[in-house]
Design an enzyme around this catalytic site. Structure first.
Site, PDB file in Angstrom:
ATOM      1  N   ASP A 177      33.224 -41.437   1.587  1.00 45.64           N
ATOM      2  CA  ASP A 177      32.645 -42.197   2.685  1.00 45.64           C
ATOM      3  C   ASP A 177      33.422 -43.498   2.838  1.00 45.64           C
ATOM      4  O   ASP A 177      33.644 -44.213   1.857  1.00 45.64           O
ATOM      5  CB  ASP A 177      31.170 -42.500   2.376  1.00 45.64           C
ATOM      6  CG  ASP A 177      30.501 -43.307   3.476  1.00 45.64           C
ATOM      7  OD1 ASP A 177      30.813 -43.069   4.664  1.00 45.64           O
ATOM      8  OD2 ASP A 177      29.650 -44.159   3.145  1.00 45.64           O
ATOM      9  N   THR A 178      33.850 -43.794   4.045  1.00 42.41           N
ATOM     10  CA  THR A 178      34.550 -45.048   4.317  1.00 42.41           C
ATOM     11  C   THR A 178      33.639 -45.942   5.164  1.00 42.41           C
ATOM     12  O   THR A 178      32.747 -45.446   5.850  1.00 42.41           O
ATOM     13  CB  THR A 178      35.868 -44.808   5.078  1.00 42.41           C
ATOM     14  OG1 THR A 178      35.571 -44.247   6.375  1.00 42.41           O
ATOM     15  CG2 THR A 178      36.783 -43.865   4.307  1.00 42.41           C
ATOM     16  N   ASP A 186      37.055 -41.572   7.721  1.00 41.88           N
ATOM     17  CA  ASP A 186      36.729 -40.305   7.079  1.00 41.88           C
ATOM     18  C   ASP A 186      36.419 -39.181   8.062  1.00 41.88           C
ATOM     19  O   ASP A 186      35.862 -38.155   7.693  1.00 41.88           O
ATOM     20  CB  ASP A 186      35.538 -40.491   6.133  1.00 41.88           C
ATOM     21  CG  ASP A 186      34.329 -41.117   6.836  1.00 41.88           C
ATOM     22  OD1 ASP A 186      34.237 -41.025   8.071  1.00 41.88           O
ATOM     23  OD2 ASP A 186      33.485 -41.715   6.134  1.00 41.88           O
ATOM     24  N   ARG A 188      34.876 -33.744   9.027  1.00 39.22           N
ATOM     25  CA  ARG A 188      34.370 -34.816   8.170  1.00 39.22           C
ATOM     26  C   ARG A 188      34.895 -34.575   6.763  1.00 39.22           C
ATOM     27  O   ARG A 188      34.754 -33.481   6.218  1.00 39.22           O
ATOM     28  CB  ARG A 188      32.835 -34.821   8.178  1.00 39.22           C
ATOM     29  CG  ARG A 188      32.177 -35.868   7.289  1.00 39.22           C
ATOM     30  CD  ARG A 188      32.467 -37.271   7.783  1.00 39.22           C
ATOM     31  NE  ARG A 188      31.646 -38.259   7.106  1.00 39.22           N
ATOM     32  CZ  ARG A 188      31.850 -38.722   5.871  1.00 39.22           C
ATOM     33  NH1 ARG A 188      32.859 -38.244   5.159  1.00 39.22           N
ATOM     34  NH2 ARG A 188      31.057 -39.636   5.365  1.00 39.22           N
ATOM     35  N   ARG A 219      29.918 -30.583  12.358  1.00 42.36           N
ATOM     36  CA  ARG A 219      31.292 -30.939  11.998  1.00 42.36           C
ATOM     37  C   ARG A 219      31.769 -30.070  10.843  1.00 42.36           C
ATOM     38  O   ARG A 219      30.993 -29.711   9.955  1.00 42.36           O
ATOM     39  CB  ARG A 219      31.371 -32.417  11.606  1.00 42.36           C
ATOM     40  CG  ARG A 219      30.999 -33.377  12.704  1.00 42.36           C
ATOM     41  CD  ARG A 219      31.016 -34.819  12.222  1.00 42.36           C
ATOM     42  NE  ARG A 219      30.067 -35.031  11.130  1.00 42.36           N
ATOM     43  CZ  ARG A 219      29.824 -36.222  10.579  1.00 42.36           C
ATOM     44  NH1 ARG A 219      30.468 -37.300  11.015  1.00 42.36           N
ATOM     45  NH2 ARG A 219      28.942 -36.338   9.599  1.00 42.36           N
ATOM     46  N   GLU A 238      32.147 -48.061   8.220  1.00 40.09           N
ATOM     47  CA  GLU A 238      32.109 -47.693   9.630  1.00 40.09           C
ATOM     48  C   GLU A 238      32.958 -48.640  10.484  1.00 40.09           C
ATOM     49  O   GLU A 238      33.207 -49.790  10.120  1.00 40.09           O
ATOM     50  CB  GLU A 238      30.666 -47.725  10.144  1.00 40.09           C
ATOM     51  CG  GLU A 238      29.711 -46.817   9.402  1.00 40.09           C
ATOM     52  CD  GLU A 238      29.977 -45.350   9.654  1.00 40.09           C
ATOM     53  OE1 GLU A 238      30.711 -45.036  10.624  1.00 40.09           O
ATOM     54  OE2 GLU A 238      29.473 -44.510   8.881  1.00 40.09           O
TER      55      GLU A 238
END
Length: 292
Positions: free
Chosen positions: A105-106, A86, A100, A150, A108
């Site tokens: 959310d993916t 992501d 971002r 970001r 980690e």
């Protein structure tokens, strides 16, 4: 004769005077009418304005703009590298920036605390294959940076939404939903629901993806950090093969042999988990049947 001539002369003089005064009055009325018309016209005309002096709000986005098939306002950026499922780095007007992905959310792949999470590499590989070396389109919501500096954007490549593709393939969950950046949250949730129903990716393991993040202990059967590894792991005995699992949020679920999550479910007696010999026994203990 003289008297008659005098009368004629007087009448001619009177007519001349009348004619002269009449013409002057008519000319005067005409002038007055012209002046009145000008006054009316001046009153009805809108005040003069210089439209060019009213500036549109300054668009701070890069000047290269384009339109997606759905008429979204986007601008182009060149993908430099893929950091995670992501997060990527792009070049915008010669400057490299971290981006971002908004609202998703993916798992980690290289987190300083969480390390590598299940399905993290799959998500990163998917994003890499989708974006690496390409020119993509970025769309701003309202605010465009997070507390880490970001950029926060919606991403598109080849006319497709990157966020939607990740959600559709079960490689991301809807997360970090903070106003005012919530433009597509409803349709993202709808796509996530379809992936959940199909049991793809992160949704193939029950309770792995939750509202507060990803729980790899569900997949790997990890014990609490205070427990000694493998000491409390119970093995089935005889016909008692039904696995009674307790999730991190306290949800009690039993898994029958052959079900989707049976093989990956570990029984940790220190958490109150155990094997049951029948469904009735499990349900009496407060466990519910797994949905898949």
């Amino acid at each position: 004769m003289y008297r008659l001539t005098k009368i004629k002369w007087s009448m001619s003089l009177l007519l001349s005077i009348t004619f002269l005064f009449g013409c002057g009055s008519e000319d005067l009325n005409t002038d007055q009418k012209d002046k009145a018309t000008k006054v009316i016209q001046q009153e009805e005309a809108p005040p003069e304005t210089d439209d060019t002096s009213i500036e549109e709000p300054v668009n701070e986005d890069p000047p290269k703009t384009s339109e997606t098939p759905t008429d979204r306002k986007t601008f182009d950026a060149e993908v430099v590298s893929v950091t995670d499922g992501d997060t990527i780095k792009v070049r915008i007007n010669g400057q490299v920036e971290a981006v971002r992905f908004l609202l998703v959310d993916t798992p980690e792949t290289n987190h300083p605390r969480l390390g590598e999470q299940p399905f993290g590499q799959e998500a990163k590989t998917f994003t890499k294959q989708l974006l690496e070396g390409k020119t993509i389109q970025l769309e701003k919501d309202v605010s465009d940076r997070d507390k880490y500096g970001r950029l926060l954007y919606y991403l598109y490549v080849d006319g497709k939404s990157v966020q939607e593709e990740l959600l559709r393939n079960g490689l991301a969950r809807v997360a970090y939903v903070y106003a005012p950046n919530t433009k597509y949250v409803d349709q993202y949730y709808a796509i996530q629901k379809e992936a959940q129903q199909q049991g793809v990716g992160i949704w193939s393991v029950e309770n792995y993806a939750q509202e507060d993040g990803f729980h790899e202990e569900i997949i790997e059967g990890k014990q609490a950090e205070t427990s000694t590894p493998n000491q409390s792991t119970q093995q089935p005995s005889g016909d008692c093969t039904i696995k009674g699992n307790i999730s991190s949020n306290g949800d009690k679920i039993y898994h029958m042999p052959g079900q989707q999550f049976y093989d990956v479910t570990k029984i940790d007696t220190s958490k109150g988990e155990k094997y049951f010999c029948s469904k009735e026994e499990a349900e009496q203990a407060g466990f519910r049947a797994s949905q898949r």
